[in-house]
Design an enzyme around this catalytic site. Structure first.
Site: not given
Ligand code: GLU
Length: 304
Positions: A63, A66, A240, A258
């Site tokens: 992630s 992103k 998150y 992750v």
């Protein structure tokens, strides 16, 4: 400030405390990583690099990618972006379908999967070969070529992409998705499967510590105000549904993945990346978070 001494101290303290978590296994190939890997790299605004442990070993950035796709989209679409994706912390799991339904197809923020899929969709509309453009862009941020896509991780993730595919179709149902879902998922999974080392990540994040200006290419990547926005989003949404906890304990903008990586910036001072694959129950790397908390406690300056 002696950054090398600082990160070595932090490295040794975390190593001896040795907090444990669990390696992500919902993408089976990710579970094959050595759980004991641990590295830290810091880059200051002159481009000096400091490292400890496995800081040069490439790992799956997941992630963290992103942040790069958001930056690309920001530099192409400017403010038009914010009609398709919101900027609020989520408080729900990163791949929640219920939240997307509840919010009528406008993802909460660009870092949850639904938001990142909208971003990758926008890049798919813009480029014939979006993953080649994404790789080129990150190489430019890094100042030299560094990108490698791990084919096994990518295949493994593609085989288990039912949830992300469902999010794509949901977005389409709400008219917030322009391309073929499967095509966008392929690009999304490819950018999540990029491997970079801590030092590559710290280098590639340095523009965010430097008001949007590259310290390598000597050019503006995004405007100063957009760099500020990306940093704000990382602070409020980068971990998150544990973003509040990270802001409370560490107080820096950052993004986790992750794969166990965390990339973070101290604006106007340095960028830093930490990697250790074992995660807590919220999906954030146990050792990386501890390292960043120790590090900010030892610094004589802070963001706030
Ligand atoms: N590619 C992963 C997924 O979509 C990203 C997970 C992450 O690092 O948050 O599930």
């Amino acid at each position: 400030m002696d950054y090398q001494q600082l990160i070595e101290e932090v490295y040794n303290e975390v190593k001896s405390a040795n907090p444990r978590g669990k390696v992500a296994d919902y993408i089976p190939e990710l579970a094959r990583v050595d759980p004991d890997k641990f590295g830290i790299a810091l880059v200051d605004l002159e481009g000096n690099t400091f490292g400890a442990g496995d800081f040069e070993v490439p790992f799956s950035i997941q992630s963290i990618s992103k942040v790069f796709t958001l930056t690309m989209v920001a530099s192409i679409f400017k403010d038009k972006l914010w009609s398709r994706v919101n900027v609020e912390p989520s408080g729900d799991p990163f791949n929640s379908i219920a939240q997307l339904e509840f919010e009528k197809g406008i993802p909460r923020n660009p870092f949850i999967n639904a938001g990142a899929l909208v971003i990758t969709d926008a890049l798919t509309s813009k480029f014939d070969d979006p993953i080649a453009e994404i790789s080129k862009f990150i190489d430019e941020l890094n100042g030299e070529a560094c990108i490698k896509i791990n084919q096994e991780v990518m295949d493994s993730e593609l085989k288990h992409s039912e949830r992300n595919t469902a999010l794509g179709y949901f977005l389409k149902a709400y008219d917030n998705f322009e391309n073929k879902v499967e095509d966008v998922i392929k690009t999304y999974v490819a950018h999540c499967s990029i491997e970079m080392s801590c030092v590559d990540l710290a280098r590639s994040f340095s523009f965010l510590a430097n008001d949007g200006y590259s310290i390598y290419g000597k050019r503006e990547i995004v405007s100063e105000s957009f760099a500020r926005r990306i940093n704000s989003l990382m602070l409020t949404c980068g971990f998150y549904d544990e973003a509040g906890e990270f802001a409370f304990r560490v107080g820096l903008p950052g993004k986790s993945g992750v794969g166990g990586g965390v990339a973070s910036v101290m604006p106007h001072k340095f960028s830093i990346a930490v990697w250790s694959p074992e995660l807590n129950e919220k999906g954030n790397s146990v050792k990386s978070i501890m390292a960043l908390e120790l590090l900010t406690n030892k610094l004589k300056f802070s963001l706030f």
